[in-house]
Structure formats: C-alpha cells, structure tokens
Design an enzyme around this catalytic site. Structure first.
Site, short mmCIF file in Angstrom:
data_model
loop_
_atom_site.label_atom_id
_atom_site.label_comp_id
_atom_site.label_asym_id
_atom_site.label_seq_id
_atom_site.Cartn_x
_atom_site.Cartn_y
_atom_site.Cartn_z
N SER A 102 15.87 38.94 17.89
CA SER A 102 16.71 38.60 19.04
C SER A 102 15.97 38.81 20.36
O SER A 102 14.98 38.15 20.64
CB SER A 102 18.00 39.42 18.98
OG SER A 102 18.94 38.99 19.91
N ASP A 243 18.23 34.06 25.06
CA ASP A 243 17.32 35.07 24.51
C ASP A 243 16.53 34.44 23.36
O ASP A 243 16.63 33.24 23.10
CB ASP A 243 18.07 36.33 24.08
CG ASP A 243 18.94 36.12 22.85
OD1 ASP A 243 19.33 34.96 22.61
OD2 ASP A 243 19.23 37.09 22.13
N ASP A 245 16.60 34.30 20.14
CA ASP A 245 17.21 33.53 19.06
C ASP A 245 18.42 32.74 19.53
O ASP A 245 19.14 32.16 18.73
CB ASP A 245 17.59 34.44 17.89
CG ASP A 245 18.71 35.41 18.21
OD1 ASP A 245 18.89 35.74 19.40
OD2 ASP A 245 19.40 35.85 17.28
N ASP A 247 21.36 33.36 20.74
CA ASP A 247 22.77 33.69 20.49
C ASP A 247 23.41 34.39 21.68
O ASP A 247 24.57 34.78 21.62
CB ASP A 247 22.93 34.52 19.21
CG ASP A 247 22.30 35.90 19.29
OD1 ASP A 247 21.57 36.17 20.27
OD2 ASP A 247 22.50 36.70 18.36
#
Length: 450
Positions: A102, A243, A245, A247
């Site tokens: 992440s 960010d 990833d 999400d």
C-alpha cells in the site's frame, strides 16, 4: 490470540525478511488454496500486484503455492487493489490476492486476500490460515494430475476502467476540468489517467513512471506536496493523489491545499443524502476520524459510527448495519454501491461529480467543516509492552479525564509497523499538543526502561 503473520491489512513486512519471504508467500498460496478448495469445480485465484521490485519474486512464489494446491492462477500484473476485488467476483474466482504494501516504502511488501465475494477475509479465516502456515503442508499438495495451471490475463485494465467510468453519474462529464493526478508510481499508473481522459478531463499526470523502487517516493497520497506544486504550475482545477495500490485518495484544491478523507466523506455523504442515496442515514469511519466530521454530520441529522482502525473493519460494520458509505481519514473511502473495498479513483470521481454539479471551485465544495485540532505522533518500539506499565496507564487515565468534555484521546499500537500511535484532539490546540507530548515522553521512558 496474538497473530503472528496478519496485521490490520493482511501480511506485511520488509521484502526478503521474515515474514515477507518467497517461502512464506508460497506457503500462503498452499494454505489459502487448501482452505478455499471447495467443491468439484476447477478452482481459481486472481493475483494482482503493485509496482514494487519484490512483486516479481512474491508473485511467482504465490503462483507456485496456489498451483501446488491444485488452484489455477490468473496473473493480472500491476493493477489497483479495488480492481483485484472486482475481478475476483467477475471472474468467479475462489480467492483474490493483491501483492502490495500500500502506502509503505518500496522496501516493504505485503499480501492482501479477498474471498470469492470480493471482500477481505475475516479474522476467523485469517486465523485458520495462520494455523496452517506453521504446519507441514506436504499433505495438502494436489495430486500430480490435479496441479493447477497459471496464465496471464489480458484486458483487465480495460475492464476496471469501464467499471470506474460507470460510477460517474450519467448527467456528469469531466469536460472543461483540468485534473492533475499523482499515481504514486504505483498500481494505477496506467488506468487512472486513462479513465479520467476518457471521461473528458484535461489530464496532467505525475507519478506514472515506476521503476520498481520509486513507489510512494516523495509522491502520492503520503507525499502530496509534489501534487500541490503541480496544481499551481499547470493551474489545475483539482489534484488527485493516490497511494501505491490506489485504494486510498487525497484531494488537492485549486490553491494547493490538501483535503483529507474526512472532508471527502462529508462531501459524498451530503451529496448522497440530498439525492436520497445515503443508506443508514450516516456513515462508518474509524476512531481516527476527526471530531469535526462527527459534529458536521450531526448538524445535518446524520450519524457517524466508529470502528477500530482498518478499512476492513469499516466494511464489516457497513455490511452488518446496511450502510453504503464509510472510510478512513487517510483516504480509504468505501462505497458499497460500487465496490467491496476502498477505491481511490472511484472516490475521486464522486468528488468530481459534486464539483461539476455545483459548478464551484474545489476549495468551496470540499470545505464542509472546520477540523478540530488533532495531533498524532508515533513512538517507535523494539520490544516490551510499554502501554502496560503503571506509569503509562496512569498518564493515559489523567489525559482522558482532562479531555473528557472537549475532545478525544486514542492510543494504539500500529497494525503494520513497530509503532505506538498517540492521537489527541480537542477544541484547545495548545492543550492537545501538551497532552500528546507528555504521553510521548512517558511512553518513551517506559520503552527505554524495558
């Protein structure tokens, strides 16, 4: 029971060090494949990743583990976490995997797991996986004739782009908006700029040149200063910071001011409530969300329901109580009408829809409440349990009593790093700062004594 591998968002750690080794990744594949190998049909897993160098290593290890357990592996390549959740359902997979840490630096990596419904796994299933990981897994391997196959799936980017585009209201187009987007050199570096352009926006992209080691490096939602400068430079109407990833999302207004997830949730809640689309007459957020958001919602007859930190706990509460909006101050925003997990791009599209419909600058649309002064500081720990020390417990009790009527205190261990997070908020900034500093000092002394 204390968990050995799983934190608040899957398994995470520094690449090639325990637990984030290829050996463990392969064992996770075998263990998860064993648990989700139900029925007589051919079982399948979809595996996505972000752009970290270690993703190649972990992806191959997980493919080996799943195929060894008799599960076919569909390899997606770099793609956002919400796309993995969506594709797990649409491809009728038994399990979905996202290889990502992440917002963490590139040295780290992680494994996020989704069930066949696209939702993150429960604590109970994670406990089953943990139990298997430390056992001899040779008895779980598939017969020679039942070993799984692996193949790379093409066209998944286009499927996610179309999914995201359909979440924008039909009466809204992005024509006339100049949008700067920072993809953090991460998983959305292809799909997010393409989706915005196809919806009519004039797109200025940054953080779209991943090299395996620059994910989240001075860019993206953890370092939105680069986007603020770009918004000024190109005179953009709005900046979108994702960010690694994708999400989570933060927004930058036309003046370069950073707008966090609490304000964004307020914007979406107000809009959906006005249109009769907000389920549950409120939203779900974590204990970290600002008291100002809670007061704003209450002033409009809505409620804020809090959970512990972690977007999957937000989602669990949403599902239990019938809410369709929830999220975190950090920018995880979950809209269950559109998906099963946080989706930075889809959340940004909801904000863009509000901007277009209201025909006002972002600075006006996204300024829904005055945040209560909130201070968050971290204490790094290497061993011991300083929060159990009598001096620390007394200091916390004294601080809670002092803030009882005007604010909140939250102290918790990080679920992803060896840190203790100390957060306090209240109407008096100087009081809040003093309380946090005093607690940091007491916890630090207890850590050193241990």
């Amino acid at each position: 029971m204390k968990r050995k591998y799983f934190g608040t968002d899957g398994i995470r750690g520094q690449s090639n060090l325990f637990p984030m080794t290829p050996d463990l990744a392969m064992r996770v594949g075998i263990a998860v494949g064993t648990i989700f190998r139900r029925g007589a049909h051919r079982h399948r897993v979809v595996i996505g990743k972000d752009t970290r160098l270690s993703g190649y290593m972990l992806e191959n290890a997980m493919v080996a583990g799943f195929t060894a357990a008799g599960v076919d592996a569909f390899v997606l390549g770099p793609i956002p976490t919400p796309a993995v959740a969506m594709l797990t359902r649409s491809l009728r997979a038994d399990i979905g995997v996202m290889i990502s840490a992440s917002h963490n630096p590139f040295e780290d990596n992680g494994i996020k797991l989704f069930g066949p419904d696209g939702y993150k796994l429960s604590d109970e299933i994670e406990a089953q996986i943990e139990e298997l990981l430390d056992q001899d897994l040779s008895g779980q391997l598939a017969k020679s004739t039942e070993i799984g196959r692996a193949k790379r799936i093409d066209g998944v980017h286009d499927r996610y782009i179309e999914h995201a585009k359909r979440t924008l209201p039909r009466d809204v187009t992005l024509k006339g908006l100049r949008v700067a987007i920072d993809c953090a050199n991460g998983a959305a570096y292809k799909v997010a700029p393409a989706a915005l352009w196809e919806l009519g926006a004039d797109v200025v992209s940054l953080g779209t040149d991943p090299n395996g080691m620059n994910i989240n490096l001075d860019c993206g939602s953890t370092h939105p200063e680069a986007l603020s400068r770009k918004v000024h430079e190109v005179r953009a109407d709005i900046g979108i910071a994702l960010d690694g990833d994708a999400d989570r999302v933060l927004i930058v207004d036309e003046h370069g001011k950073i707008i966090d997830g609490d304000q964004l949730m307020a914007v979406i809640a107000d809009s959906w409530a006005a249109d009769g689309l907000l389920a549950g007459n409120g939203l779900v957020a974590t204990v970290m969300s600002n008291l100002g958001l809670e007061r704003h919602l209450q002033s409009r007859g809505m409620e804020l329901y809090r959970t512990k930190v972690g977007d999957r706990y937000v989602v669990e509460r949403m599902r239990e109580c019938g809410f369709n909006l929830g999220g975190e101050q950090s920018g995880h925003i979950v809209m269950s009408d559109f998906g099963t997990t946080g989706d930075g791009l889809v959340a940004a599209l909801q904000i863009l829809a509000c901007v277009k419909r209201q025909n006002k600058p972002v600075s006006e649309v996204c300024n829904r409440f005055e945040p209560v002064p909130q201070i968050l500081k971290n204490v790094r720990i290497s061993a011991g349990k300083p929060l159990e020390e009598p001096a620390v417990r007394q200091a916390i009790a004294d601080a809670e009593a002092e803030l009882a009527r005007t604010g909140r205190l939250l102290i918790r261990p990080s679920g992803t790093e060896p840190l203790i997070r100390v957060m306090a908020e209240g109407d008096d900034r100087s009081q809040v700062e003093r309380i946090v500093d005093e607690l940091i000092s007491v916890i630090g002394n207890a850590r050193n004594a241990a």
